[in-house]
Design a protein around this motif. Sequence first.
Motif, short mmCIF file in Angstrom:
data_model
loop_
_atom_site.label_atom_id
_atom_site.label_comp_id
_atom_site.label_asym_id
_atom_site.label_seq_id
_atom_site.Cartn_x
_atom_site.Cartn_y
_atom_site.Cartn_z
N LEU A 86 0.88 -1.16 0.00
CA LEU A 86 0.00 0.00 0.00
C LEU A 86 0.91 1.21 0.00
CD1 LEU A 86 -2.37 -1.26 2.82
CD2 LEU A 86 -3.02 -1.01 0.42
N TYR A 87 0.60 2.23 -0.79
CA TYR A 87 1.60 3.27 -0.95
C TYR A 87 1.01 4.65 -1.19
CZ TYR A 87 0.56 2.73 -5.92
OH TYR A 87 -0.09 2.66 -7.13
N THR A 88 1.80 5.64 -0.80
CA THR A 88 1.71 7.02 -1.27
C THR A 88 3.12 7.38 -1.72
OG1 THR A 88 2.23 7.98 0.89
CG2 THR A 88 -0.10 7.58 0.40
N ARG A 89 3.36 8.62 -2.01
CA ARG A 89 4.70 9.02 -2.43
C ARG A 89 5.72 8.80 -1.31
NH1 ARG A 89 6.23 15.25 -3.14
NH2 ARG A 89 6.07 15.00 -0.88
N ASP A 90 5.34 9.08 -0.06
CA ASP A 90 6.29 9.07 1.06
C ASP A 90 6.19 7.85 1.96
OD1 ASP A 90 7.29 11.55 0.26
OD2 ASP A 90 5.85 12.65 1.50
N PHE A 91 5.09 7.12 1.90
CA PHE A 91 4.87 6.01 2.83
C PHE A 91 4.51 4.74 2.07
CE2 PHE A 91 3.63 9.91 5.04
CZ PHE A 91 4.38 9.83 6.21
N LYS A 92 5.08 3.63 2.52
CA LYS A 92 4.74 2.32 1.95
C LYS A 92 4.62 1.31 3.08
CE LYS A 92 7.11 2.96 -2.48
NZ LYS A 92 7.72 4.27 -2.19
N ALA A 93 3.52 0.57 3.09
CA ALA A 93 3.34 -0.57 4.00
C ALA A 93 3.39 -1.82 3.15
CB ALA A 93 2.00 -0.47 4.72
N LEU A 94 4.26 -2.76 3.53
CA LEU A 94 4.54 -3.91 2.67
C LEU A 94 4.34 -5.23 3.39
CD1 LEU A 94 7.10 -1.62 2.11
CD2 LEU A 94 7.12 -3.02 0.06
N LEU A 95 3.84 -6.20 2.63
CA LEU A 95 3.81 -7.60 3.03
C LEU A 95 4.67 -8.35 2.02
CD1 LEU A 95 0.02 -8.16 3.83
CD2 LEU A 95 1.86 -7.70 5.45
N ARG A 96 5.83 -8.82 2.46
CA ARG A 96 6.69 -9.62 1.59
C ARG A 96 6.30 -11.08 1.74
NH1 ARG A 96 12.91 -8.47 0.54
NH2 ARG A 96 11.79 -6.83 -0.58
N ILE A 97 5.73 -11.65 0.69
CA ILE A 97 5.18 -13.00 0.73
C ILE A 97 6.12 -13.93 -0.02
CG2 ILE A 97 3.20 -14.44 0.16
CD1 ILE A 97 1.53 -11.82 0.12
N TYR A 98 6.73 -14.86 0.70
CA TYR A 98 7.66 -15.81 0.08
C TYR A 98 6.88 -16.99 -0.50
CZ TYR A 98 11.71 -13.32 1.75
OH TYR A 98 12.67 -12.35 1.95
N LYS A 99 7.27 -17.37 -1.70
CA LYS A 99 6.61 -18.47 -2.40
C LYS A 99 7.23 -19.78 -1.94
CE LYS A 99 6.25 -15.22 -6.21
NZ LYS A 99 6.72 -14.86 -7.55
N GLU A 113 13.15 9.24 3.45
CA GLU A 113 14.25 9.57 4.36
C GLU A 113 14.17 11.00 4.90
OE1 GLU A 113 16.64 7.71 5.50
OE2 GLU A 113 16.71 5.92 4.22
N TYR A 114 13.59 11.91 4.14
CA TYR A 114 13.61 13.32 4.55
C TYR A 114 12.55 13.65 5.60
CZ TYR A 114 9.77 13.69 1.16
OH TYR A 114 8.61 13.52 0.46
N LEU A 115 11.64 12.72 5.89
CA LEU A 115 10.58 12.99 6.85
C LEU A 115 11.07 12.88 8.29
CD1 LEU A 115 7.51 11.14 5.29
CD2 LEU A 115 7.95 13.59 5.34
N LYS A 116 10.52 13.70 9.17
CA LYS A 116 10.75 13.58 10.60
C LYS A 116 9.57 12.84 11.21
CE LYS A 116 13.52 17.79 11.07
NZ LYS A 116 13.65 19.10 11.76
N LEU A 117 9.89 11.82 12.02
CA LEU A 117 8.87 10.91 12.51
C LEU A 117 8.85 10.85 14.03
CD1 LEU A 117 9.84 8.05 10.05
CD2 LEU A 117 7.93 9.63 9.75
N LYS A 118 7.69 10.52 14.57
CA LYS A 118 7.55 10.32 16.00
C LYS A 118 8.05 8.92 16.37
CE LYS A 118 3.47 13.33 16.28
NZ LYS A 118 2.03 13.41 16.65
N ASP A 119 7.93 8.58 17.65
CA ASP A 119 8.29 7.24 18.12
C ASP A 119 7.07 6.62 18.81
OD1 ASP A 119 10.11 5.12 18.52
OD2 ASP A 119 10.40 5.74 20.60
#
Length: 325
Positions: A86-99, A113-119
């Motif tokens: 699932l994606y936008t320009r700055d964010f991607k959530a991925l499920l890597r599914i091995y066959k 990389e240029y974004l500042k993020l919370k914890d």
Amino acid sequence: MAFLNFKSSNDTSSFMFKYSSISFRGYEVKREDESISLKFLNDYVIERARFTFNAIDCQMTFPKDAEGMGLIEDRDSLGEYGDVMLYTRDFKALLRIYKSTPSIIVAYAEIAEYLKLKDPPAVMKLLCPRTIESYLVFQSGPTAPELSKAFGYYSQVFAKLEPRSEPPEGLTYPPPSLELKDEYSQGAWVNPVLAKSLNVIGSNTPVHLILGKMGGRFFALIPLSSENYKCYIRGGEGYIVLKPRSFMKINRGGFVPFGIVGVGEDPYKLIRLLYECARSLTGLPVGFRWEKNFPEIFKKLGWCSWNAFLREINEERVLDTVKKM
């Protein structure tokens, strides 16, 4: 982040399209407004999942705020895989599914990389398959002497093997409470807890491994950590919550780990494969027990001064005890 073996997916190439459902090699990922689901041969591996990204100046929730969902197929040292994202320009959530068999799914995020993020910079919430009949949860927290017998008994019974010890007496499973004083407290020992549901896991329950039995197969989940983040498994609102933490006020983008899910017929092989997968993907210098030589000293009778005296220890007490052995 060079220490990772993940193939970068920053380029949303011609393989990327705005799908609402993706099917390949027996897997199906379906996107709805509030969550995504993952099936293998029509059986749920992940019943629901959603992702929250916490930037300093904004918050996004996937799949609701995602611009699209796509698939990139490739291979690495572990074999062929498909990255569903699932994606936008700055964010991607991925499920890597091995066959592969058993089924292995790695959940992680990539953030500009240029974004500042919370914890935490991102959080994943997932709902395990409802077909799971019972759970074996390994957590660190409140303990009792009787629990020392539980490893040799319940772990074996759960895997349909002959118990190595008698069942612990005087305990009810699960214990009345597995909660610690705050969200990130840790106990000294890891305890196995047999339960019918994951309601035993609260927001202050440290969990290292979840194993579920569904028919003749097993479901397993472990957290995935990296050089920059330690991921925690917690419970809440009926979901399993995966929180990668750096314990820094401001984080930069890059690779953010969540966890690894597996489904297979042999729980021992499945868990081993998940941890081997975690080491291979992160490149962290982890040595497994089966790779280490058994120390010669452990073949002899031992005594632990810390276990005997805790903080009330001095030279006189140690020498006196050694003389009495």
